[in-house]
Structures are given as structure tokens and as C-alpha cells.
Design an enzyme around this catalytic site. Structure first.
Site, PDB file in Angstrom:
ATOM      1  N   SER A  32     -16.086 -12.687  28.243  1.00 37.70           N
ATOM      2  CA  SER A  32     -14.923 -11.988  27.702  1.00 37.70           C
ATOM      3  C   SER A  32     -15.151 -11.659  26.233  1.00 37.70           C
ATOM      4  CB  SER A  32     -13.674 -12.865  27.821  1.00 37.70           C
ATOM      5  OG  SER A  32     -13.709 -13.913  26.855  1.00 37.70           O
ATOM      6  N   ASP A  33     -14.526 -10.588  25.758  1.00 36.33           N
ATOM      7  CA  ASP A  33     -14.471 -10.411  24.314  1.00 36.33           C
ATOM      8  C   ASP A  33     -13.618 -11.549  23.756  1.00 36.33           C
ATOM      9  OD1 ASP A  33     -14.837  -9.370  21.769  1.00 36.33           O
ATOM     10  OD2 ASP A  33     -14.394  -7.316  22.373  1.00 36.33           O
ATOM     11  N   CYS A  34     -13.712 -11.759  22.473  1.00 34.09           N
ATOM     12  CA  CYS A  34     -13.193 -13.005  21.903  1.00 34.09           C
ATOM     13  C   CYS A  34     -11.669 -13.074  21.911  1.00 34.09           C
ATOM     14  CB  CYS A  34     -13.753 -13.181  20.505  1.00 34.09           C
ATOM     15  SG  CYS A  34     -15.559 -13.304  20.557  1.00 34.09           S
TER      16      CYS A  34
END
Length: 695
Positions: free
Chosen positions: A237-239
Site C-alpha cells: 500500500s502507499d503509506c
């Protein structure tokens, strides 16, 4: 895949639920009883090993794209991987497993730079899917190395998918486009990353695409990525993007539901900490433990391929010396790259300046002596930086020429001191110009004012540009300098990661150079080009528009009237455009559906390099034309060379609504030359591409 999967399954079988979940966080702790060392998955290598001390700082990604050369990208990525290994093993000896210290790099960013307002566009390879695919695949291959069973480092294609601003809306925005644009603009380069690049990882974007969050999308992750394309690596996932599911997208009730949705859809690794609640999700019966095992198998196989788990590391990687970091060889490569990524946009004959005949030169502007303007974002720390002012001083000293420096103005504020009046540094700049034989004016942006949301801070919105104008008082400064020069050469160097509407510079300056963010050696490269010690050969990987009035709204993700493929107006500087000090002639000697063979001659007395570009128009196509082939040719004065330019295998095909390629019936028209075939390119370059037909 050797026996990595079997080893991973055997290891996973011995783990508790809590231990399994702990390994699905970007900060994975050690499990001593099983011999699993601590590992932090988060690392960056957009244009050099980032945020971890000394490393070669190459030009920013958008600048690298201006070379139009996949072989060069692979060479750069190989150097980055060497430095990554050298740093990693040094850190391991010290017991340091912190963030930015691992071998899994969340690079490259292969989103399409569809709108010049997007602050993160300079992290990409520009606006064209084909060019992006060639450069992205080359970067991935250079970073990971030649052995798919033993990675030098692991690459990650991001941000999947249909993601390019606005930054301030990215946590709740739904990117909606039609099927044609989805498959023919937003996805081809991601497909190439899987099928050709064999990329290890994918990162999901923050936004939703067609209603689903990109880190939990049945369409993107299950049907396309793993189903249609056969991706076998891991998905991250993106952060803190998974938290957006309930906080901002509001598609589920809370953290547990968000985590269940993400893991069910195939998100294996969480940048952030919300996956910790997966323990509760399993214990409550909301999440099958088998899905944790599926994710861990992918993650452990990656670590095994890197030699970090259950086996010895590749000796060739372990023994890369620490002295590789920003070493002399990498500095030399960096300088060469900076020269090849600088784009000459205008030259009325003043360039190159003859430093031997000038007694003095004025170097002016907020980016003239700015280290920040060299770096871009997601960067490391070079052992040496050469600003434009430094580079010009180096050459001036060789010619006993005086250099007069003046800041001229702040990058975006109206004054340098709160106690002074507006334009408090202009007078000094004008004095320098009046007392010099020529002026170099360094204007533009830096990554503090265009970039990722949260990394920036000025009047712009969350890193995006609100307009295409030079910020602050830069335009006023430029106009006053041109007036004060009174006919003396004024060379404008634009240092920015995105397109600016430098209409006044185009009309009034003697020369305009687009340098993007040129890296640690960038100032030396720019100075050498200005002085004629190097020949510019860069090409624009994006369109420079005259005004935002020419474009649709920023949040409109359909491609109508965007990028060179669809834009109906006249651009200021077109995609693929870039001038040269040398002159080249081109002839097409053979062509078919797979390649075009050309003979290129350097018809000048200057050694140089040019980029052959091939565009295609097909019957009934939505686009004006598509780039389908590129090749760079380096020639000495008077030299001729035959070059075979491979064409995109899909050049004469399009994707249908299901993502299947179908061949478009001909005849197809190919345009072969050094620019696009559009009227503006032909006028600026002075040479029309050759037209050939393919049945």
C-alpha cells in the site's frame, strides 16, 4: 523459482498469528526463534539511493526521461543498485535496520504526467505511455539485475493506477476515466513492468479508481494485475493509504474492515501500522488466516531472492565496496547524464557563448546558486554539488573572465527581507547585467514548492502548481534584465520539474534552456553547454503549454485535449522537441511493421547526438499520433551511421474495453524524424519528419 516458495511455507507454518501480522508491516521486527532478522521495507531510489546519506544524486526522473534512452536508464539504475548494496551491507555490519536502509526500493514512479499542475510529475518519465514503458522497464532491469532468482535490489512500480493529482484530493478522490483511456494511456507501462521488467513489487495509489480504492481494487489487483498480467510479486500500500478507506473514502466502517478488505484483495504489505489490527480480524473470524499466509509467502520469497532470508547472498553483491558511493566513475556518469538530459528550447544564434571573447558575464536568479534546485525530491546527499554559478565560474577561471553574481529575487516571495520593500534584490541584478557582456538567468522552481503533499510549503496547493507562471517576482526580474541588457545575450535557464509557460522568455531571450532538476553535477553540465564544451541533446518528455486556458480541469482524468497525443492547440514547446548545436540529416532506408532503418548524417562541424523519433497514425484512432519508436545516435562531425529503430509491437494495435489488443486495419502512417510531425515542432526545429506508409 528454486525452492523459495517451499522454504517460505515451511517458515510460515511455524509462526503465530501475531508473528505473521508483524511481518506484513513495513517495519517488520526480528523473530529470533525462527532466525528472521528485522527488516524495514521502506526505501527510495527514484534517481539515486535516497534519504540515507551519501549517494550519487542523478538528475530527477523527468530529466532522465529527456534523454529518451532506455540503455542510459539501465546504466543509471545499475549504478544505483551498486550503491544500494554497498550501503546496505555497511549498515548491516553496524546493526542498523532502520527506514531507508533496506534493499526494497519503492521506485520507479511510472504514472503518466497528464497535467502540468501535478506537483509529483517530476518523479515520472513524462506524458507518453510508450516512452514511460521503455524507461520504466530499463530502470527496473538495472535495479534488480540480470538474475530473476537473485536480486541485486527489488524495484516497485508505482502508483497503480490512474493517479496524477490533485495532491490535496488524493486521499479521497475517485479517478474516473473511460475504458479506452484506462487501457491505452494509464495501464500499458504497468503491463510492461510486469511482463518485460519482471518487477518484484507494485504499490497501490491513494485514490480510488473507477469507484474502488487502488489498494483494494478487484479490477486493478485481482482481474488485471494478477489475473490478466500474471504478476507474482508482492503488493504494498502507499503509506497509510489503507486508513483512507474509512477515514476519507468512507467505504467501510473502521480500521478492521479496512484491513480485511485490503488483505482480501491482495495487499500484502502495509506502509503504516494499521495492519496490526489484522490479529483482531483473524481472531474474530473476519479474516481467514490463510490470507496472511498468502501475503507472507510473497514477502518472504522477495526477501529470499535478495539473500536476506534462508540463504546466502550473492557474493557479487555482498562484495560491492563502500567506496562505490558517489565515486569518481559515478560522478563522471552523472555529469554525462546531466548533459544528455538538458534541453535547448531556443537559440537565436547566441549559444554557445564564446567565453574566450567575453570579458564578463552576469549570473543571476534564485536558482543560479541553489543546491536545492539541483536535487528534485526523493534524493540522497551527494559528496559534491556544482551549481550553475559554480559551473560558470569553473569555465570563467579558465578564460580569465569575471563573473558577477546577483540573486535578483526570492524563488517565490516578493522580497528577501521582511524589513525591505518589494523587489529588494533587483537593482543589484540590473547593475550586474549593465556591467557584463552577457547574462545567464536561472529561474524556475524547486522541490520545496512542487512535489508531494506534505513535503512542500508556499502559496501553491499541497505541492501542485496553481498556474504555469514563474512564481513570485521572477517574471518581473526577467523583464527588467532583458531591458537592462539592451541587446546583449540573455540566456534563460529554467530549472523546474514541470512545464512552465515561459512565453516571455521564448519571445525575448537569446536562448532558453530547460534543465529540469539536473542532479549534483547539473551546474557543471549546464555551464559546459552554455560555453559550447558540450552539445545539448535532450528532448522534452512532456508538452509545454502556453496557458492553463488550453487545458481541461485538473480533476478530469479523460485524456481529451491532454498531452501531445490529444492536444488540439498550439503548444509553446512540444513533446519530443529539443534543439542541438549540430545539424543532422535523416533518410529512411527500410521499414516494416517491426522496425524502421534510418541513415543519420551529422552535417555540421560539431560532434553531437540526436534522437530519432517514430510516430504512428492509424485509421480511425482517437489519438493524433503515438510515439512508437526511439533511438539515439551519436555522430562525429561529418559522420554517417545506419540505425535500426525497433517499433512498439503494439504500434498498429489498440486495447479494447477488456484490455485485449486488437490490430487496427491499415494503412498506417509513420513519421520518422527528430521531432513530432506537428506544425509547431517543424517550425521550431526547421526540419520535417519523413512520412512512410505501412500496410
Amino acid at each position: 523459482m528454486q525452492n523459495y516458495k517451499e522454504k517460505a511455507r515451511a517458515l510460515i507454518a511455524q509462526m503465530t498469528v501475531e508473528e505473521k501480522v508483524s511481518q506484513m508491516l513495513h517495519t517488520a521486527p526480528a523473530i529470533d526463534r525462527l532466525g528472521i532478522p528485522a527488516y524495514n521495507w521502506w526505501n527510495e531510489a527514484l534517481h539515486g539511493v535516497a534519504r540515507s546519506g551519501t549517494a550519487t544524486v542523478f538528475p530527477q526522473a523527468i530529466g532522465l526521461a529527456a534523454a529518451f534512452d532506455p540503455d542510459l536508464l539501465k546504466e543509471i539504475a545499475t549504478a544505483i543498485a551498486d550503491e544500494a548494496r554497498a550501503k546496505f551491507h555497511a549498515y548491516q555490519k553496524e546493526g542498523d535496520t532502520d527506514i531507508y536502509k533496506g534493499l526494497t526500493f519503492w521506485s520507479p514512479n511510472i504514472n503518466i504526467f497528464r497535467d502540468p499542475r501535478w506537483g509529483r510529475g517530476h518523479e515520472t518519465y513524462g506524458e507518453d505511455p510508450y516512452l514511460t514503458s521503455r524507461l520504466g522497464v530499463a530502470f527496473i532491469q538495472g535495479l534488480q539485475g540480470d538474475d530473476p532468482e537473485s536480486y541485486k535490489a527489488a524495484a516497485c512500480a508505482k502508483h497503480y493506477a490512474v493517479h496524477s493529482g490533485p495532491e490535496e484530493d488524493r486521499h479521497h478522490f475517485d479517478a474516473v476515466c473511460d475504458d479506452y483511456d484506462l487501457w491505452n494511456t494509464y495501464l500499458p507501462h504497468f503491463e510492461a513492468a510486469v511482463k518485460e521488467g519482471k518487477v518484484e513489487a507494485f504499490m497501490g495509489a491513494y485514490n480510488r479508481t473507477l469507484g474502488e480504492p487502488c489498494c483494494a481494487s478487484t479490477l486493478l489487483m485481482d482481474e488485471i494485475l494478477r489475473g490478466k498480467w500474471g504478476f507474482e510479486g508482492h503488493f504494498v500500500s502507499d503509506c497509510w493509504a489503507v486508513e483512507d478507506f474509512y477515514k476519507h473514502h468512507k467505504i467501510v466502517e473502521g480500521p478492521v474492515e479496512s484491513v480485511v478488505l485490503a488483505i482480501e484483495r491482495g495487499c500484502d504489505l502495509c506502509c503504516g501500522h494499521v495492519f496490526e489490527v489484522a490479529v483482531t480480524a483473524v481472531e474474530s473470524g473476519k479474516l481467514p488466516e490463510a490470507l496472511l499466509d498468502r501475503a507472507l509467502e510473497r514477502l518472504f520469497v522477495c526477501r529470499m531472492k535478495l539473500g536476506l532470508l534462508g540463504g546466502k547472498e550473492n557474493p557479487a553483491y555482498v562484495n560491492i565496496p563502500y567506496d562505490k558511493l558517489d565515486c569518481a566513475g559515478h560522478k563522471a556518469l552523472n555529469l554525462e547524464v546531466a548533459k544528455r538530459t538538458t534541453v535547448l528550447l531556443k537559440n537565436d544564434g547566441a549559444l554557445p557563448l564564446d567565453f574566450g571573447k567575453l570579458s564578463s558575464i552576469a549570473v543571476i536568479g534564485p536558482n543560479a546558486d541553489s543546491r536545492r534546485a539541483l536535487e528534485g525530491n526523493y534524493h540522497g546527499t551527494a559528496s559534491q554539488y556544482v551549481t550553475v554559478l559554480d559551473g560558470i565560474r569553473e569555465i570563467a577561471e579558465e578564460n580569465d573572465m569575471k563573473v558577477r553574481y546577483a540573486l535578483g529575487c526570492h524563488l517565490y516571495k516578493k522580497r528577501m527581507s521582511s524589513l525591505s520593500v518589494e523587489d529588494d534584490r533587483v537593482a543589484e541584478a540590473l547593475a550586474a547585467v549593465r556591467n557584463s557582456d552577457a547574462a545567464v538567468v536561472c529561474l524556475g522552481l524547486d522541490a520545496d514548492i512542487e512535489g508531494e503533499q506534505g513535503d512542500t510549503g508556499n502559496e501553491y496547493s499541497s505541492g501542485d502548481k496553481a498556474h504555469l507562471d514563474l512564481p513570485g517576482r521572477q517574471q518581473y526580474l526577467l523583464e527588467k534584465i532583458v531591458e537592462a541588457a539592451n541587446g546583449k545575450p540573455v540566456i534563460v535557464v529554467v530549472i523546474s520539474g514541470s512545464a512552465l509557460a515561459v512565453n516571455y522568455a521564448d519571445e525575448h531571450a537569446s536562448g532558453v534552456i530547460q534543465a529540469f532538476y539536473p542532479g549534483a553535477m547539473g551546474g557543471r553540465a549546464i555551464a559546459q553547454i552554455i560555453a559550447g564544451k558540450a552539445n545539448p541533446s535532450g528532448k522534452l518528455p512532456l508538452t509545454f503549454y502556453r496557458s492553463l486556458d488550453d487545458l481541461p480541469g485538473f480533476s478530469d482524468y479523460n485524456m481529451t485535449n491532454r498531452t501531445y497525443r490529444y492536444f488540439n492547440g498550439e503548444s509553446l514547446y512540444p513533446f519530443g522537441f529539443g534543439l542541438n548545436y549540430a545539424e543532422f540529416d535523416l533518410a529512411v532506408t527500410a521499414h516494416d511493421k517491426k522496425s524502421v532503418t534510418v541513415n543519420v548524417k551529422n552535417a555540421s562541424d560539431i560532434d553531437g547526438r540526436e534522437t530519432v523519433q517514430v510516430y504512428v497514425t492509424s485509421p480511425g484512432q482517437k489519438e493524433k499520433y503515438n510515439l512508437c519508436g526511439v533511438g539515439t545516435v551519436a555522430l562525429a562531425s561529418g559522420e554517417s551511421k545506419e540505425s535500426k529503430i525497433p517499433l512498439n509491437p503494439a504500434a498498429f494495435s489498440r486495447y479494447d474495453a477488456k484490455g485485449d489488443l486488437y490490430e487496427v486495419e491499415g494503412p498506417h502512417t509513420l513519421y520518422v524524424g527528430f521531432t513530432q510531425p506537428d506544425t509547431r515542432s517543424v517550425k521550431l526545429y526547421g526540419q520535417k519528419p519523413i512520412t512512410v506508409t505501412v500496410e
